[in-house]
Design an enzyme around this catalytic site. Structure first.
Site, PDB file in Angstrom:
ATOM      1  N   GLY A 140       3.018   6.352   7.985  1.00 50.94           N
ATOM      2  CA  GLY A 140       4.528   6.802   7.554  1.00 50.94           C
ATOM      3  C   GLY A 140       5.285   5.654   7.979  1.00 50.94           C
ATOM      4  O   GLY A 140       6.448   5.268   7.388  1.00 50.94           O
ATOM      5  N   ASP A 195       0.242  -7.496   1.392  1.00 52.95           N
ATOM      6  CA  ASP A 195       0.469  -6.168   1.619  1.00 52.95           C
ATOM      7  C   ASP A 195       2.145  -5.834   1.627  1.00 52.95           C
ATOM      8  O   ASP A 195       2.615  -5.200   2.434  1.00 52.95           O
ATOM      9  CB  ASP A 195      -0.040  -5.576   2.819  1.00 52.95           C
ATOM     10  CG  ASP A 195       0.125  -4.186   2.835  1.00 52.95           C
ATOM     11  OD1 ASP A 195       0.414  -3.460   1.618  1.00 52.95           O
ATOM     12  OD2 ASP A 195       0.102  -3.483   3.962  1.00 52.95           O
ATOM     13  N   SER A 220       4.335   2.461   7.929  1.00 58.56           N
ATOM     14  CA  SER A 220       4.217   1.034   7.179  1.00 58.56           C
ATOM     15  C   SER A 220       5.488   1.160   6.122  1.00 58.56           C
ATOM     16  O   SER A 220       6.261   1.661   5.693  1.00 58.56           O
ATOM     17  CB  SER A 220       3.184   1.597   5.991  1.00 58.56           C
ATOM     18  OG  SER A 220       1.860   2.046   6.582  1.00 58.56           O
ATOM     19  N   HIS A 276       0.878  -1.076   0.042  1.00 59.18           N
ATOM     20  CA  HIS A 276      -0.218   0.032  -0.066  1.00 59.18           C
ATOM     21  C   HIS A 276       0.930   1.259  -0.007  1.00 59.18           C
ATOM     22  O   HIS A 276       0.273   2.267  -0.290  1.00 59.18           O
ATOM     23  CB  HIS A 276      -1.145  -0.085   1.197  1.00 59.18           C
ATOM     24  CG  HIS A 276      -0.500   0.379   2.550  1.00 59.18           C
ATOM     25  ND1 HIS A 276      -0.022  -0.796   3.449  1.00 59.18           N
ATOM     26  CD2 HIS A 276      -0.014   1.312   3.139  1.00 59.18           C
ATOM     27  CE1 HIS A 276       0.184  -0.154   4.478  1.00 59.18           C
ATOM     28  NE2 HIS A 276       0.308   1.079   4.452  1.00 59.18           N
TER      29      HIS A 276
END
Length: 416
Positions: free
Chosen positions: A250, A170, A252, A140
């Site tokens: 952020g 992901d 992630s 993502h």
């Protein structure tokens, strides 16, 4: 159980479900002059060198202020030292149409399309191969990208190439030039994690302005099934590590690290609010376990995608079927309250070849009970093409078991 909103931690306005508030004055509240607080519970090998007075200053009211120096080494600081230089910021670039200012010699403005930052996340360099270095981050973080930039620990900005993505877990892999890379992170064994052990999150909360921020907490739980849907409508399903280390937009794609300085997870999401009550939630972040990460990124390096087996059925949770329909259509025993209903079977698929039929209710996979289509899909995706999957199901009031040979992959058959 109330349903929770699980929001990917990307610093991007498109993830509107997650609200961020930056608490001011936290550092000021944590510091006190003349005292040092040591949080050693659960952390080993803390070493504090003696305080040394560098100088003494007398001010007007005769109070003396000593400037002191203290050198603290602990498992946490040592772990951060090992991995921090391998943590990067990942900038997602997309086309933005805007008017350019005219020079003094031009009489009108011209429209042009150029790539602009649309979101930022984190990543970690896990491999250096020849002249290239490889970074793992979240899917993502790079979703919709038309270009990618990576900001290294020293602030150097380099272009990145997207090698492959996997929406279901992901995860994504990027490649950059390796000439400026001198630190590579090491993966640990996520199956050896213990609830309550220290956990360290490193990343760029709120973007690269706060790059390489470090937060610490503990492993709160293991094997949490976290489900979400990305911006493209694709299902995300992670058998996640839960941690209370602070994770913000952020973060992630950044690493979750153990006290040995090993990456044991890739931070992906957190629960922000309860959808049923709207109550704000703190300290519930989730990371993709490192053992899952290493399996996926190897496939992404090799082929740019993950090949998963297909069963060939359309599914519905038994819990979504009314009691009247269960009695009249499915005719399963009243004791069967959880499972997966086969809505239809596609032709020439593993499910059809194994003899599955419409309205069969699958209750077990390889002898383990399942309660939903998500759990069935998760069990299926642990398999490889060519594997055998044993399904236990009810056809009416009769329980049966069949072996399904998984001969097809999803590129040949998209399950609905």
């Amino acid at each position: 159980m109330a349903r929770k909103d699980v929001t990917p931690r990307k610093n991007n306005g498109s993830f509107k479900k997650f609200g961020v508030g930056l608490l001011g004055g936290v550092l000021g509240g944590m510091l006190s002059i003349g005292g040092i607080y040591y949080a050693t519970d659960g952390f080993n090998s803390s070493v504090v060198e003696p305080l040394t007075a560098e100088s003494t200053q007398t001010i007007d009211n005769d109070a003396e202020i000593s400037n002191v120096k203290v050198n603290v080494n602990s498992d946490i600081t040592n772990a951060v030292d090992k991995v921090q230089n391998a943590v990067v910021s990942v900038i997602n670039l997309q086309t933005s149409t805007q008017s350019q200012w005219s020079s003094p010699f031009e009489t009108q403005q011209n429209d042009s399309s150029e790539l602009q930052p649309t979101g930022e996340g984190s990543g970690v360099i896990y491999k250096k191969d020849g002249n290239d270095a490889y970074i793992v981050t979240n899917n993502h973080v790079v979703e919709g990208q038309e270009g990618l930039e990576v900001v290294l620990k020293d602030g150097t900005k380099v272009q990145a190439e997207l090698i492959g993505t996997d929406a279901y877990t992901d995860l994504a892999v990027l490649k950059i030039a390796g000439d400026k890379v001198d630190t590579v992170a090491t993966f640990g064994d996520s199956t050896s994690l213990k609830v309550g052990e220290p956990a360290i999150a490193i990343g760029s909360p709120l973007g690269s302005d706060y790059a390489n921020s470090v937060t610490q907490g503990i492993i709160s739980s293991l094997n949490r099934l976290v489900q979400n849907v990305n911006e493209s409508g694709q299902e995300i399903s992670i058998n996640a590590i839960q941690t209370d280390a602070a994770i913000n937009p952020g973060n992630s794609g950044g690493p979750l690290v153990n006290v040995a300085g090993q990456v044991v997870g890739i931070n992906s999401s957190k629960i922000a609010t309860s959808s049923s009550s709207g109550v704000s939630v703190e300290g519930m972040g989730f990371a993709i376990p490192s053992n899952d990460v290493t399996n996926i990124i190897q496939q992404l390096e090799d082929s740019g995608s993950v090949i998963r087996p297909a069963l060939g059925i359309s599914m519905l949770n038994l819990s979504e079927v009314s009691t009247q329909q269960q009695e009249r259509v499915l005719e399963v025993p009243a004791s069967v309250v959880n499972g997966v209903v086969v809505r239809y079977v596609e032709s020439a698929t593993p499910a059809e070849k194994a003899g599955l039929q419409q309205y069969d209710v699958i209750t077990k996979v390889d002898g383990e009970e399942i309660t939903s289509a998500t759990e069935l899909r998760a069990a299926l995706y642990k398999k490889s093409v060519g594997d055998i999957m044993e399904l236990t199901f009810y056809r009416g009031d009769e329980e049966q078991t069949v072996s399904v040979e998984l001969t097809l992959d999803q590129t040949a058959l998209n399950e609905q």
